[in-house]
Design an enzyme around this catalytic site. Sequence first.
Site, PDB file in Angstrom:
ATOM      1  N   SER A 234       0.773  -1.285  -0.067  1.00 15.29           N
ATOM      2  CA  SER A 234      -0.130  -0.012  -0.055  1.00 15.29           C
ATOM      3  C   SER A 234       0.761   1.268  -0.051  1.00 15.29           C
ATOM      4  CB  SER A 234      -0.694  -0.032   1.370  1.00 15.29           C
ATOM      5  OG  SER A 234      -1.856  -0.960   1.118  1.00 15.29           O
ATOM      6  N   ARG A 393      -3.348   5.975  12.030  1.00 20.47           N
ATOM      7  CA  ARG A 393      -2.041   5.878  10.991  1.00 20.47           C
ATOM      8  C   ARG A 393      -0.610   6.306  11.498  1.00 20.47           C
ATOM      9  NH1 ARG A 393      -1.699   7.621   6.483  1.00 20.47           N
ATOM     10  NH2 ARG A 393      -0.633   5.699   5.509  1.00 20.47           N
ATOM     11  N   TYR A 397       2.039   3.539  11.642  1.00 19.03           N
ATOM     12  CA  TYR A 397       3.089   3.446  10.538  1.00 19.03           C
ATOM     13  C   TYR A 397       3.925   4.644  10.397  1.00 19.03           C
ATOM     14  CZ  TYR A 397      -0.702   0.748   8.779  1.00 19.03           C
ATOM     15  OH  TYR A 397      -1.906  -0.195   8.471  1.00 19.03           O
ATOM     16  N   CYS A 424      -4.419   9.483  26.144  1.00 20.54           N
ATOM     17  CA  CYS A 424      -3.200   9.052  27.210  1.00 20.54           C
ATOM     18  C   CYS A 424      -2.233   8.298  26.638  1.00 20.54           C
ATOM     19  CB  CYS A 424      -4.012   8.600  28.303  1.00 20.54           C
ATOM     20  SG  CYS A 424      -2.976   8.553  29.983  1.00 20.54           S
ATOM     21  N   GLU A 425      -1.479   8.804  25.467  1.00 19.06           N
ATOM     22  CA  GLU A 425      -0.467   7.961  25.020  1.00 19.06           C
ATOM     23  C   GLU A 425       0.675   9.081  24.386  1.00 19.06           C
ATOM     24  OE1 GLU A 425       0.472   4.773  24.635  1.00 19.06           O
ATOM     25  OE2 GLU A 425      -1.939   4.125  25.256  1.00 19.06           O
TER      26      GLU A 425
END
Length: 556
Positions: A234, A393, A397, A424-425
Amino acid sequence: MTANPLAPSWLTLPADANDLPPAVWPGSATRTSTGELSLGGVAASELVARFGTPLYVVDEADARGRARHFRASFEGAFARIGTDVTVYYAAKAFLSSAVAEWMTGEGLSIDVCSAGEFAVAIGAGVSPEHIGYHGNNKSLAEIDEAVEYGVGAIVIDSPIEVERVAAAALRHGRVQAVRLRVNSGVHAHTHDFLATAHDDQKFGTALSDAPELVAAIRSHSSLRFLGLHCHIGSQIFGSDGFSESAARLLDVHAALLEGGEIPELNLGGGFGIAYTRADDPTPVGQLAEQLADIVGSECARLGIPVPHVAFEPGRVLIGPSTATLYTVGTVKPVSVGVEASAKASADASADASADANAEGKAEGGADGSAENGADTAVRTYVSVDGGMSDNARPALYGADYSVRIAGRVSTAEPLLVRIAGKHCESGDIVVYADYLPADVTPGDTVAVAATGAYCWSLSSNYNYLGRPPVVAVQGGSARLIMRGESVDDLLARDPGLARSTRTATTAASAAAGSSATTGTSATTAASVATGTSATTATTAPNHAPARAASEPRKAS
């Protein structure tokens, strides 16, 4: 003004941080006389007032036009070598009943890979014979339903599926057309998680196993072998990978002709788009001509008839047609050590594909003047009311995107920003790097371009945020094509929570005069009136730690 040394090497300092590069934005994207972003003739402020934020906005005319152009380009190119083409829209990119209607209205078939996608396509009125059914682990129930409805083709992904599909077809008194998915061994220049034609991965079978599996298919009177299928990956730029894969498939195709007819060759999809002004995908018309040339020349070399050819584009049709609107909640400058950032960039570069078209471009070294002293520079974190729950995404990626202020234009100097989500990341990033006017401020509406593919379809309810609504715009009007989710929608799934609990909590918060991160009463009212997501007005903010400058971007 000099470029920020923290900027990636591919990101140039813009002359105008309000511009809308046409290769990146939907065809109708423009600025109104007051400077607002307009999509499909509808101003951003009108969309936000009616539907709230976050909000996916799809330019219907743009999506239809891309589908029409793709089909016409490939039909014309392959007619030149004496064959015809079927174009399947890859529903996994983004599927709703409206999108299915647009694609079939432009003469495309639909490619699905689950019972849910199949149900949407059937519900939208797609004829079963114009549906292709994919999947590496199709359940017995999914296979049975597909056969019962009479789908045009089922893609055999593993040896066990030969017997499963044959048995279902026999049970329903049908002869089911099937394709065999094979791995050509061509590794497309893309992120490892997006490359799908090498041997060590879950899709398909080795090309060397094709003769044995095709013989097994042909041994069943309830099956009809259509041909080989391959998908090399892709977000691919250029035609080299497709050409090499086609040549390898046609060698096997020619050998298999000795055992019977093979009417078709399916070369899959994976055609790339521009997410930033630095991206330079090959135009669709040029791709069509190049692929027709290779198929025609290989068939001539092998002395075989040119088969019917099928393609499965998704991203290239729906991706550029869409932008996501967010509301800015906080703006936070962070001083970053330039040397540490350069080291992180080198680490990221070592992990990235050598090809410039790979998903996730590595950050460049410190080749400009620092903004805050000789050894540090400032990266400004602009946090919005969505994030990895509506666009996974970048976290998956390392994908790059472009952002603009949507509610106004500004003459302020360009400022390097990182658009962060509210989850929360630390890896919850929407746009890793772009320039916005330096006066970007809480309450601004910003738009992220090219979010039509694999954003809504990969969305989640992480941190109990509702999925945003999707709106189609055309000719100055907007209509809801996918309802958003409110917090009440999410709580309704939990049998242990009484609806009255949420109502009481909301009422108590209102009485105490509490407020959400960026939401307004108008947004809440619009959300309730339209049945769309009230996320920005009902969800408390998360305070994720800033990403460390020395932390290389991870793909997984």
